[in-house]
Design an enzyme around this catalytic site. Structure first.
Site, PDB file in Angstrom:
ATOM      1  N   ASP A   1     -48.671 -23.010 -18.596  1.00 47.97           N
ATOM      2  CA  ASP A   1     -48.852 -23.332 -17.182  1.00 47.97           C
ATOM      3  C   ASP A   1     -49.616 -24.651 -17.151  1.00 47.97           C
ATOM      4  O   ASP A   1     -50.835 -24.669 -17.321  1.00 47.97           O
ATOM      5  CB  ASP A   1     -49.635 -22.228 -16.473  1.00 47.97           C
ATOM      6  CG  ASP A   1     -49.904 -22.562 -15.013  1.00 47.97           C
ATOM      7  OD1 ASP A   1     -49.023 -23.159 -14.364  1.00 47.97           O
ATOM      8  OD2 ASP A   1     -50.996 -22.230 -14.515  1.00 47.97           O
TER       9      ASP A   1
ATOM     10  N   GLU B   1     -43.754 -24.134 -17.187  1.00 47.14           N
ATOM     11  CA  GLU B   1     -43.469 -24.102 -15.766  1.00 47.14           C
ATOM     12  C   GLU B   1     -43.072 -25.495 -15.283  1.00 47.14           C
ATOM     13  O   GLU B   1     -43.671 -26.490 -15.662  1.00 47.14           O
ATOM     14  CB  GLU B   1     -44.698 -23.601 -15.002  1.00 47.14           C
ATOM     15  CG  GLU B   1     -44.387 -23.241 -13.566  1.00 47.14           C
ATOM     16  CD  GLU B   1     -45.545 -22.529 -12.902  1.00 47.14           C
ATOM     17  OE1 GLU B   1     -46.141 -23.130 -11.988  1.00 47.14           O
ATOM     18  OE2 GLU B   1     -45.842 -21.383 -13.296  1.00 47.14           O
TER      19      GLU B   1
ATOM     20  N   ASP C   1     -54.754 -18.846 -14.734  1.00 43.70           N
ATOM     21  CA  ASP C   1     -53.949 -19.831 -15.477  1.00 43.70           C
ATOM     22  C   ASP C   1     -53.292 -19.193 -16.700  1.00 43.70           C
ATOM     23  O   ASP C   1     -52.128 -19.467 -17.001  1.00 43.70           O
ATOM     24  CB  ASP C   1     -54.812 -21.024 -15.885  1.00 43.70           C
ATOM     25  CG  ASP C   1     -55.320 -21.783 -14.668  1.00 43.70           C
ATOM     26  OD1 ASP C   1     -54.488 -22.294 -13.900  1.00 43.70           O
ATOM     27  OD2 ASP C   1     -56.544 -21.848 -14.481  1.00 43.70           O
TER      28      ASP C   1
END
Length: 180
Positions: free
Chosen positions: A7, A66, A138
């Site tokens: 991420d 992502e 996260d």
């Protein structure tokens, strides 16, 4: 197969490592890489070096990251894109295949709905990986990205097996039929 999920973020980049054995997923580790409050190049270097350490330690087979979405603030989007670029550079520098998923796709694969909030993602990641407590936001997003990839890879691998194609092979269609 060991999957590294990422991420990306300029201040905090989350990572999560899982093992996929058939349809079974198990947790290996997760955490965050915090960048120093310094120049942009130093922050990007911290992301690159931090992920390189994670890769060297856990030796993933595949990686998922992502995708960046467009923010209201174009400057924030550009900075996030640069952090994502540093993360991708770390992955390809180690010769790893990289898959990309939107936040909507990762939430859909993990929670079952694309508009899930952070606490729902944390709870489902905890449940799916049998963790004693919810991971940080996260790290949970990174683990969700790895879970999404595991679900996607399982589907593609079984399709490849059914068609006789090599794993990771490209599928071509002609008139709606797979031709190899």
């Amino acid at each position: 197969m060991i999957i590294l999920g990422i991420d990306p973020g300029l201040r905090v980049t989350g990572f999560g490592v899982i093992r996929q054995s058939g349809s079974r997923l198990s947790y290996i580790t997760s955490g965050v890489i915090r960048t120093p409050l310094s120049s942009l190049p130093e922050r990007l270097k911290a992301i690159l070096e931090g992920l390189s350490e994670v890769i060297a330690l856990h030796r993933p087979d595949e990686c998922a990251i992502e995708k960046v979405f467009v923010n209201v603030n174009p400057q924030s989007t550009l900075l996030l894109g640069q952090a994502r670029g540093a993360a991708i550079a770390a992955l390809v520098q180690h010769g790893l295949p990289v898959a990309e998923y939107t936040a909507l796709q990762t939430k859909q694969a993990t929670v079952g709905k694309g508009k899930a909030d952070k606490s729902q993602v944390q709870a489902m990641v905890q449940r799916l990986l049998a963790l004693p407590g919810p991971p940080g936001t996260d790290a949970a997003d990174a683990l969700a990205c790895a879970i999404c990839h595991a679900h996607s890879s399982a589907g593609f691998s079984s399709l490849a097996s059914a068609t006789g194609l090599p794993k990771g092979g490209a599928l071509r269609l002609k008139r709606g039929r797979i031709i190899g």
